[in-house]
Design a protein around this motif. Structure first.
Motif, mmCIF file in Angstrom:
data_model
loop_
_atom_site.group_PDB
_atom_site.id
_atom_site.type_symbol
_atom_site.label_atom_id
_atom_site.label_comp_id
_atom_site.label_asym_id
_atom_site.label_seq_id
_atom_site.Cartn_x
_atom_site.Cartn_y
_atom_site.Cartn_z
ATOM 1 N N LEU A 278 1.326 6.592 -6.956
ATOM 2 C CA LEU A 278 0.311 7.083 -7.726
ATOM 3 C C LEU A 278 0.573 8.656 -7.561
ATOM 4 C CD1 LEU A 278 -1.146 4.248 -7.701
ATOM 5 C CD2 LEU A 278 -3.081 5.235 -6.936
ATOM 6 N N GLU B 298 -8.611 9.280 -1.080
ATOM 7 C CA GLU B 298 -9.107 7.845 -0.866
ATOM 8 C C GLU B 298 -7.908 6.836 -1.670
ATOM 9 O OE1 GLU B 298 -12.824 7.204 -2.731
ATOM 10 O OE2 GLU B 298 -13.898 8.664 -1.299
ATOM 11 N N LEU B 299 -7.871 5.750 -1.090
ATOM 12 C CA LEU B 299 -6.838 4.781 -1.677
ATOM 13 C C LEU B 299 -7.458 3.262 -1.534
ATOM 14 C CD1 LEU B 299 -4.106 4.332 -3.136
ATOM 15 C CD2 LEU B 299 -3.296 3.587 -0.869
ATOM 16 N N THR B 300 -7.993 2.701 -2.548
ATOM 17 C CA THR B 300 -8.616 1.449 -2.744
ATOM 18 C C THR B 300 -7.667 0.620 -3.316
ATOM 19 O OG1 THR B 300 -10.862 2.591 -3.032
ATOM 20 C CG2 THR B 300 -10.749 0.166 -3.366
ATOM 21 N N LEU B 301 -7.445 -0.747 -2.392
ATOM 22 C CA LEU B 301 -6.526 -1.636 -2.912
ATOM 23 C C LEU B 301 -7.167 -3.019 -3.019
ATOM 24 C CD1 LEU B 301 -3.608 -0.910 -0.409
ATOM 25 C CD2 LEU B 301 -3.809 -0.051 -2.809
ATOM 26 N N THR C 285 -3.680 12.490 -0.977
ATOM 27 C CA THR C 285 -4.589 11.423 -0.983
ATOM 28 C C THR C 285 -5.812 11.526 -0.321
ATOM 29 O OG1 THR C 285 -2.640 10.066 -1.161
ATOM 30 C CG2 THR C 285 -4.438 8.840 -0.684
ATOM 31 N N ALA D 259 0.823 -1.171 0.172
ATOM 32 C CA ALA D 259 -0.102 -0.023 0.073
ATOM 33 C C ALA D 259 0.902 1.258 0.051
ATOM 34 C CB ALA D 259 -0.927 -0.136 1.343
ATOM 35 N N ASP E 199 0.602 4.092 -2.823
ATOM 36 C CA ASP E 199 0.092 5.416 -2.516
ATOM 37 C C ASP E 199 1.299 6.438 -2.992
ATOM 38 O OD1 ASP E 199 -1.574 7.504 -1.362
ATOM 39 O OD2 ASP E 199 0.312 7.519 0.369
ATOM 40 N N ALA F 148 -4.477 -0.945 -7.418
ATOM 41 C CA ALA F 148 -4.888 0.301 -6.705
ATOM 42 C C ALA F 148 -5.623 1.500 -7.590
ATOM 43 C CB ALA F 148 -3.743 1.051 -6.143
ATOM 44 N N GLU F 149 -6.668 2.089 -6.643
ATOM 45 C CA GLU F 149 -7.537 3.240 -7.512
ATOM 46 C C GLU F 149 -7.402 4.211 -6.465
ATOM 47 O OE1 GLU F 149 -11.353 2.082 -8.343
ATOM 48 O OE2 GLU F 149 -10.662 0.791 -9.831
ATOM 49 N N GLY F 150 -6.860 5.477 -6.798
ATOM 50 C CA GLY F 150 -6.921 6.556 -5.744
ATOM 51 C C GLY F 150 -7.505 7.909 -6.447
ATOM 52 N N THR G 146 -4.610 5.394 -11.049
ATOM 53 C CA THR G 146 -4.647 3.856 -10.860
ATOM 54 C C THR G 146 -3.074 3.444 -10.777
ATOM 55 O OG1 THR G 146 -4.719 3.397 -13.227
ATOM 56 C CG2 THR G 146 -7.022 3.475 -11.972
#
Length: 203
Positions: free
Chosen positions: A130, A145-148, A143, A123, A127, A190-192, A177
């Motif tokens: 990105l 939101e960070l979706t993993l 940052t 992560a 992070d 990841a999507e941030g 991403t």
């Protein structure tokens, strides 16, 4: 094309010391209690080095100002900072105007499950990467939101490719991403969501 993400303020001796500290960290984790080395003597030697460094270190407030001077990429961050011994460090190359990548191999200091990279380390790498991709694309921020998604374990001791791409900018909202791959397969994606703002620099 390699990206020069270093600050304009270079310090080869500091970088060399950080490289040496990385070796020490790796060797300590690799040795554990399974070594014939005199660990008490080694602790004394390391404490003596720490004493010398602490005695010569500036006040924290002054160091913070120094860390954030200039317009270049910081040299102290825990992912790509050449003067931070906990950073691998990653060295990025440009894929295109919005995409960057780095290849790194992680050892035992970054282990989570047996012979695998700790999920929190993955992560951290994503992070930061990105965020660097956003800077490379020209619009960066914090940052939000960070979706993993962890697709499979991320191996130690094997080359890992860490990639990130800025997807869109809508006002202050930046979407980016990225992924970590090994052996051609995705380990973590990841999507941030980033917000185009920055806290004030120390002065």
């Amino acid at each position: 094309m390699a990206i020069d993400l270093r600050s304009e303020f270079q310090a080869p001796a500091v970088d060399a010391a950080a490289d040496a500290a990385r070796r020490v960290i790796d060797a300590l984790v690799r040795s554990g209690g399974m070594t014939d080395a005199d660990m008490s003597a080694i602790a004394d030697r390391l404490n003596a080095v720490a004493d010398d460094l602490e005695a010569a270190a500036p006040p924290v407030a002054d160091r913070l100002v120094d860390m954030w001077r200039g317009d270049g990429i910081t040299r102290h961050d825990p992912v790509a900072g050449p003067e931070n011994p906990i950073a691998p460090p990653l060295e990025y190359s440009a894929v295109d105007s919005r995409t960057i990548e780095a290849v790194t191999t992680l050892g035992l200091p970054y282990q989570g499950p047996p012979s695998c990279v700790h999920g929190g380390v993955s992560a951290l790498l994503l992070d930061h990467t990105l965020g660097v991709a956003n800077g490379w694309a020209g619009v960066s921020g914090m940052t939000a939101e960070l979706t993993l998604r962890y697709h499979r374990t991320t191996p130690l001791f094997e080359p890992l490719t860490v990639t990130a791409r800025q997807v869109s900018v809508d006002g202050r909202k930046i979407r980016t991403t990225g992924e970590i791959t090994a052996g051609g397969g995705t380990c973590v994606s990841a999507e941030g969501l980033f917000i185009a703002k920055h806290p004030p620099r120390p002065r």
